[in-house]
Design a protein around this motif. Structure first.
Motif, PDB file in Angstrom:
ATOM      1  N   UNK A  23       0.839  -1.202   0.000  1.00  0.00           N
ATOM      2  CA  UNK A  23       0.000   0.000   0.000  1.00  0.00           C
ATOM      3  C   UNK A  23       0.876   1.254   0.000  1.00  0.00           C
ATOM      4  N   UNK A  24       1.883   1.283   0.846  1.00  0.00           N
ATOM      5  CA  UNK A  24       2.752   2.455   0.917  1.00  0.00           C
ATOM      6  C   UNK A  24       3.510   2.671  -0.385  1.00  0.00           C
ATOM      7  N   UNK A  25       3.963   1.597  -1.001  1.00  0.00           N
ATOM      8  CA  UNK A  25       4.658   1.728  -2.289  1.00  0.00           C
ATOM      9  C   UNK A  25       3.722   2.272  -3.363  1.00  0.00           C
ATOM     10  N   UNK A  26       2.489   1.823  -3.368  1.00  0.00           N
ATOM     11  CA  UNK A  26       1.520   2.278  -4.366  1.00  0.00           C
ATOM     12  C   UNK A  26       1.279   3.774  -4.240  1.00  0.00           C
ATOM     13  N   UNK A  27       1.193   4.274  -3.013  1.00  0.00           N
ATOM     14  CA  UNK A  27       0.897   5.700  -2.833  1.00  0.00           C
ATOM     15  C   UNK A  27       2.155   6.566  -2.830  1.00  0.00           C
ATOM     16  N   UNK A  28       3.300   5.939  -3.061  1.00  0.00           N
ATOM     17  CA  UNK A  28       4.535   6.709  -3.190  1.00  0.00           C
ATOM     18  C   UNK A  28       5.221   7.052  -1.890  1.00  0.00           C
ATOM     19  N   UNK A  29       4.918   6.324  -0.841  1.00  0.00           N
ATOM     20  CA  UNK A  29       5.581   6.532   0.447  1.00  0.00           C
ATOM     21  C   UNK A  29       6.612   5.433   0.654  1.00  0.00           C
ATOM     22  N   UNK A  30       7.617   5.726   1.444  1.00  0.00           N
ATOM     23  CA  UNK A  30       8.672   4.747   1.693  1.00  0.00           C
ATOM     24  C   UNK A  30       8.236   3.763   2.770  1.00  0.00           C
ATOM     25  N   UNK A  31       8.142   2.480   2.423  1.00  0.00           N
ATOM     26  CA  UNK A  31       7.750   1.490   3.438  1.00  0.00           C
ATOM     27  C   UNK A  31       8.872   1.214   4.433  1.00  0.00           C
ATOM     28  N   UNK A  32      10.074   1.709   4.149  1.00  0.00           N
ATOM     29  CA  UNK A  32      11.193   1.492   5.062  1.00  0.00           C
ATOM     30  C   UNK A  32      11.180   2.460   6.237  1.00  0.00           C
ATOM     31  N   UNK A  33      10.410   3.536   6.122  1.00  0.00           N
ATOM     32  CA  UNK A  33      10.300   4.487   7.226  1.00  0.00           C
ATOM     33  C   UNK A  33       9.441   3.890   8.327  1.00  0.00           C
ATOM     34  N   UNK A  34       9.936   3.958   9.546  1.00  0.00           N
ATOM     35  CA  UNK A  34       9.192   3.404  10.672  1.00  0.00           C
ATOM     36  C   UNK A  34       7.913   4.193  10.929  1.00  0.00           C
ATOM     37  N   UNK A  35       7.977   5.495  10.702  1.00  0.00           N
ATOM     38  CA  UNK A  35       6.814   6.370  10.894  1.00  0.00           C
ATOM     39  C   UNK A  35       6.668   7.253   9.668  1.00  0.00           C
ATOM     40  N   UNK A  36       5.453   7.599   9.356  1.00  0.00           N
ATOM     41  CA  UNK A  36       5.211   8.469   8.215  1.00  0.00           C
ATOM     42  C   UNK A  36       3.856   9.128   8.325  1.00  0.00           C
TER      43      UNK A  36
END
Length: 109
Positions: A23-36
């Protein structure tokens, strides 16, 4: 590690790691970040990206020719055949985003 999405507009949403990362990859967010954060301004684009990915997944699933699917007796094949599509996996998250947008609240994880 499961992802826990929070918004002041909805109840918390917990997703398994693989699904949350997708989901995070699809919306362009980094899934490696612990918080976002997904700001209220970013929510419409996130919803559009998720809906486009879900439509693409549905088209890909329906475009599989019958002859490609070979009958197999193992458990893995049966589980794969009955797997849950992306549109069902992201539906609770899209609902969370819509409610959050309606109230002008961000979504964090």
């Amino acid at each position: 590690m499961p992802y826990k999405f929070k918004s002041r507009a909805t109840a918390d949403l917990i997703m398994l790691e693989a699904n949350g990362r997708q989901v995070l990859e699809i919306i362009g967010k980094s899934p490696d970040d612990e918080h976002g954060i997904i700001t209220a301004e970013q929510i419409p684009a996130a919803i559009a990206a998720l809906e486009a990915a879900a439509a693409e997944d549905a088209a890909r699933r329906s475009a599989k020719p019958e002859d490609e699917e070979q009958p197999q007796e193992d458990e893995g094949a049966a589980a794969n055949k009955d797997s849950v599509g992306l549109s069902r996996r992201v539906a609770p998250f899209v609902e969370m985003l819509r409610r959050s947008a309606a109230e002008g609240k961000e979504v964090v994880w």
